[in-house]
Every structure is written in C-alpha cells, then in structure tokens.
Design an enzyme around this catalytic site. Structure first.
Site, short mmCIF file in Angstrom:
data_model
loop_
_atom_site.label_atom_id
_atom_site.label_comp_id
_atom_site.label_asym_id
_atom_site.label_seq_id
_atom_site.Cartn_x
_atom_site.Cartn_y
_atom_site.Cartn_z
N GLU A 1 -1.54 -12.73 -6.74
CA GLU A 1 -0.87 -11.89 -7.74
C GLU A 1 0.26 -12.67 -8.43
O GLU A 1 0.97 -13.43 -7.77
CB GLU A 1 -0.29 -10.64 -7.07
CG GLU A 1 -1.35 -9.72 -6.52
CD GLU A 1 -0.77 -8.44 -5.92
OE1 GLU A 1 0.44 -8.17 -6.10
OE2 GLU A 1 -1.52 -7.71 -5.27
N GLY B 1 -0.25 1.09 -5.87
CA GLY B 1 -0.48 1.97 -4.72
C GLY B 1 0.68 2.91 -4.41
O GLY B 1 0.48 4.09 -4.15
N GLY C 1 -5.61 3.00 10.08
CA GLY C 1 -4.21 3.32 10.34
C GLY C 1 -3.81 4.55 9.54
O GLY C 1 -4.64 5.38 9.19
N ARG C 2 -2.52 4.64 9.23
CA ARG C 2 -2.02 5.82 8.54
C ARG C 2 -2.71 6.03 7.19
O ARG C 2 -3.15 7.14 6.86
CB ARG C 2 -0.51 5.70 8.31
CG ARG C 2 0.33 5.62 9.59
CD ARG C 2 1.80 5.51 9.21
NE ARG C 2 2.67 5.32 10.37
CZ ARG C 2 3.03 4.13 10.84
NH1 ARG C 2 2.57 3.03 10.26
NH2 ARG C 2 3.82 4.03 11.89
N ILE C 3 -2.79 4.95 6.39
CA ILE C 3 -3.36 5.09 5.05
C ILE C 3 -4.86 5.29 5.12
O ILE C 3 -5.43 6.09 4.37
CB ILE C 3 -2.99 3.87 4.19
CG1 ILE C 3 -1.46 3.76 4.05
CG2 ILE C 3 -3.63 3.98 2.80
CD1 ILE C 3 -0.98 2.50 3.36
N HIS D 1 -1.28 -3.34 -8.89
CA HIS D 1 -0.60 -3.06 -7.63
C HIS D 1 0.25 -1.79 -7.75
O HIS D 1 1.48 -1.81 -7.59
CB HIS D 1 0.28 -4.25 -7.20
CG HIS D 1 0.51 -4.30 -5.71
ND1 HIS D 1 0.63 -5.47 -5.02
CD2 HIS D 1 0.63 -3.31 -4.78
CE1 HIS D 1 0.83 -5.22 -3.74
NE2 HIS D 1 0.83 -3.91 -3.57
N ALA E 1 -5.35 -2.58 0.03
CA ALA E 1 -4.67 -3.14 1.20
C ALA E 1 -3.86 -4.38 0.80
O ALA E 1 -2.73 -4.27 0.34
CB ALA E 1 -5.69 -3.47 2.28
N ARG E 2 -4.45 -5.55 0.96
CA ARG E 2 -3.84 -6.81 0.56
C ARG E 2 -4.91 -7.66 -0.11
O ARG E 2 -6.09 -7.65 0.28
CB ARG E 2 -3.26 -7.55 1.76
CG ARG E 2 -1.90 -7.04 2.20
CD ARG E 2 -0.83 -7.42 1.18
NE ARG E 2 0.51 -6.97 1.57
CZ ARG E 2 1.10 -5.88 1.13
NH1 ARG E 2 0.44 -5.06 0.30
NH2 ARG E 2 2.32 -5.57 1.49
N ARG F 1 -9.61 -2.47 14.55
CA ARG F 1 -9.54 -3.56 15.53
C ARG F 1 -9.50 -3.06 16.96
O ARG F 1 -9.98 -3.72 17.88
CB ARG F 1 -8.31 -4.43 15.25
CG ARG F 1 -8.47 -5.31 14.03
CD ARG F 1 -7.25 -6.18 13.81
NE ARG F 1 -6.06 -5.39 13.52
CZ ARG F 1 -4.85 -5.91 13.31
NH1 ARG F 1 -4.68 -7.21 13.38
NH2 ARG F 1 -3.83 -5.12 13.03
#
Length: 327
Positions: free
Chosen positions: A275, A295, A161-163, A293, A245-246, A184
C-alpha cells in the site's frame, strides 16, 4: 503529569479525528501531523529519539532497524489499529518498548465492509457504476450485467476471530449463507457463541466448498501469501475472494493470474501488499472491486480507535499496564 511541562511528549504520525487530537493535546505534549504526510524511516527514528511515546498507524514500517536507534527516548508505540504486523514486536520487546493496539472497536465496521465487498463483486456494482458515470448505459435489458446471487451460498472464512465471526453472523443471519471456516486453532462450540459454522481441518477444505472466501487472519510471516497460486487453483471457478485482513496474506501476482485465466470469478480487496500501490493488472480488471483500506473508516470507529490508543498511552505513562498491550 502534575504540570504541563511534565507531560509526556507524544508524536502522532498521522492525522486523527478532531476529538482524538483534542484529547491528545489535553493529556500530553502532543505533536500532531497536521500535514498528514507519512513519516519516513528517518523521521520515525527521530521521533523515537525525541518523544516519550509514538502514536502510529499501519502506514508506518517500524522494523528492527528503525527501532534500534541510538539514544532512544520512547518507551511505547501505541498502534492505531488492531493489526500490528508492520511493527517488529520481537525487536520492540527486546528493546523494552511497549506496543499496544486497538482491538474490538473496529470489528463491526470491518465485517460490514467484508459483506459489502461480497455484494459488490457478486453483483458487479463497481462495474455498473462506472458504466453509468461514463454515460454508456443504454437501457434495461434481461441479459445485461448478470451477476451472482449471494443469498443461500456458502461462505468460507479463513481466520475465525472477532471480525471473522462478525462477518459470518451477518452472512448467516442476513443472507442465509452456510458458513465453513479454517482457524489456526480448534474452536470449541462455546467460542462461536451460537454461530452455526463448520470448522475445517485445512484451508483447502474451505476453498473446495466456498462460493465466497473471506480472509480475516492476521498478517505477518506465518500468513504471508497464504493465498497463492496453488490455493487459487483449489478454489471453485465461480468463487470470489474477499480480503479485508492484510495485503500480504495474498500473493497479488498469483491472484491477477488466477483472475486472468478464469480460475476464480472475481475479487474484492480493501488491503494490498505494498500500500498504496496496487498492481496494474488488478486495476485493469472489471471483475475486481478495489477500495483504499476503508475497513474501519467510519466516524464512530476511527474516533473510538483513537481514544483507545490515547487510553493505552495514559495507562503506560501512569505506570500501569496498558489495557491493550501486545508486548
């Protein structure tokens, strides 16, 4: 919104940059979180009952149970961040609660951080700084703390995606890296905007080629533990895992095991499954870079995210579709 008394009430669950808080107070009857203490589930429910809208962060777990509160007043949740897997959007939609996010504005800073984690893990920067601070550095030596070259290597991206694309451009243009990726859906060449990258059909194809694997996919049930024991075993032994990401995309127990057994060379993590808790096994490893975290943590980006959330709230209360509505 003709008078101060008629202004919508907005409860903010986390401390935000001063410019954002001033704008919130100018536009709404804003209740700020001056203590910067995370809300409990009960406090989130009370906020849903007493406010017209909530401005929430990734620290807030807005489950179906939390959202389905009697006498709910709130009609919008403005999420401060691009990811929203901490919000049950299906439950929100069913309850008629609008959910918005803040995309685009954090793309560059998150991509910058992904590159930083690649460099830190490959060049053992965290380990080296700890050595200097502890007063244990003796002298320059030809064989001391030899790391891994980044330039010219292969970067594998999961989630283009964008990132993901912004990270790929930095790697390719700045470090001459070859880029392979899994997404995906198939991406037409024009979607890559001139980026020279090879799309693979499976995650495993990426893992087999990559010297660095950088995760940029959304969180949630579809991607939970996407990186698991089987996939760590499919990575090259000299490869590094990077996650901005996550946290739930990575099986942290499997990651610690893979690192402990030398299945991969190291990892750079900015996000975690639970977290702010970080597994003790990862804390003890020198070949793991751990960040809290960060980012999007630049003044420009965090302010931009907040102002975008404010605009989403304003549009909603004006009877318009928020520009960044998710559901």
């Amino acid at each position: 919104m003709n008078t101060a008394a008629a202004r919508p009430k907005v409860i903010v669950t986390g401390r935000l940059p001063e410019e954002v808080e001033r704008e919130l107070q100018a536009r709404f009857d804003a209740q700020l979180n001056t203590d910067d203490r995370p809300f409990t589930a009960r406090e989130l429910q009370e906020a849903l009952q007493t406010a017209d809208g909530l401005l929430t962060t990734v620290a807030d777990r807005l489950t179906a149970e939390v959202l389905d509160v009697p006498s709910r007043r709130a009609t919008i949740i403005a999420n401060y961040g691009v990811g929203y897997n901490h919000i049950d959007v299906h439950a929100a939609k069913a309850l008629g609660i609008a959910v918005t996010n803040t995309p685009d504005v954090l793309t560059d800073c998150t991509a910058d951080l992904a590159i930083m984690l690649m460099l830190m893990t490959a060049r053992r920067a965290g380990e080296g700084e700890r050595l200097v601070r502890a007063g244990r550095w003796r002298s320059w030596r030809p064989t001391h703390m030899i790391g891994t070259r980044v330039s010219g290597k292969t970067l594998g991206i999961i989630g283009m995606g964008r990132i993901g694309q912004a990270t790929a451009r930095r790697a390719q243009h700045g470090f001459g890296m070859k880029v392979v990726f899994f997404n995906r859906s198939r991406l037409a060449p024009e979607r890559l905007d001139g980026l020279d990258a090879l799309q693979c059909d499976t995650v495993e194809e990426v893992l087999a080629q990559a010297d660095f694997v950088s995760l940029h996919c959304p969180g949630g049930e579809e991607t939970r533990h996407l990186m698991n024991a089987t996939r760590f075993a499919a990575m090259q032994r000299h490869a590094f895992l990077i996650n901005t990401a996550r946290g739930d995309v990575v099986d942290e127990a499997a990651l610690a095991d893979a690192l402990g057994h030398g299945l991969i060379a190291g990892a750079g993590l900015d996000v975690y499954e639970h977290e702010p808790r970080v597994p003790a096994a990862l804390l003890e490893m020198e070949n793991v870079v751990l960040l809290p975290h960060l980012g999007s943590a630049t003044r420009e980006t965090r302010t931009g995210m907040g102002l975008m959330a404010v605009d989403n709230l304003s549009a909603h209360f004006a009877g318009q579709t928020p520009p960044n509505r998710v559901v």
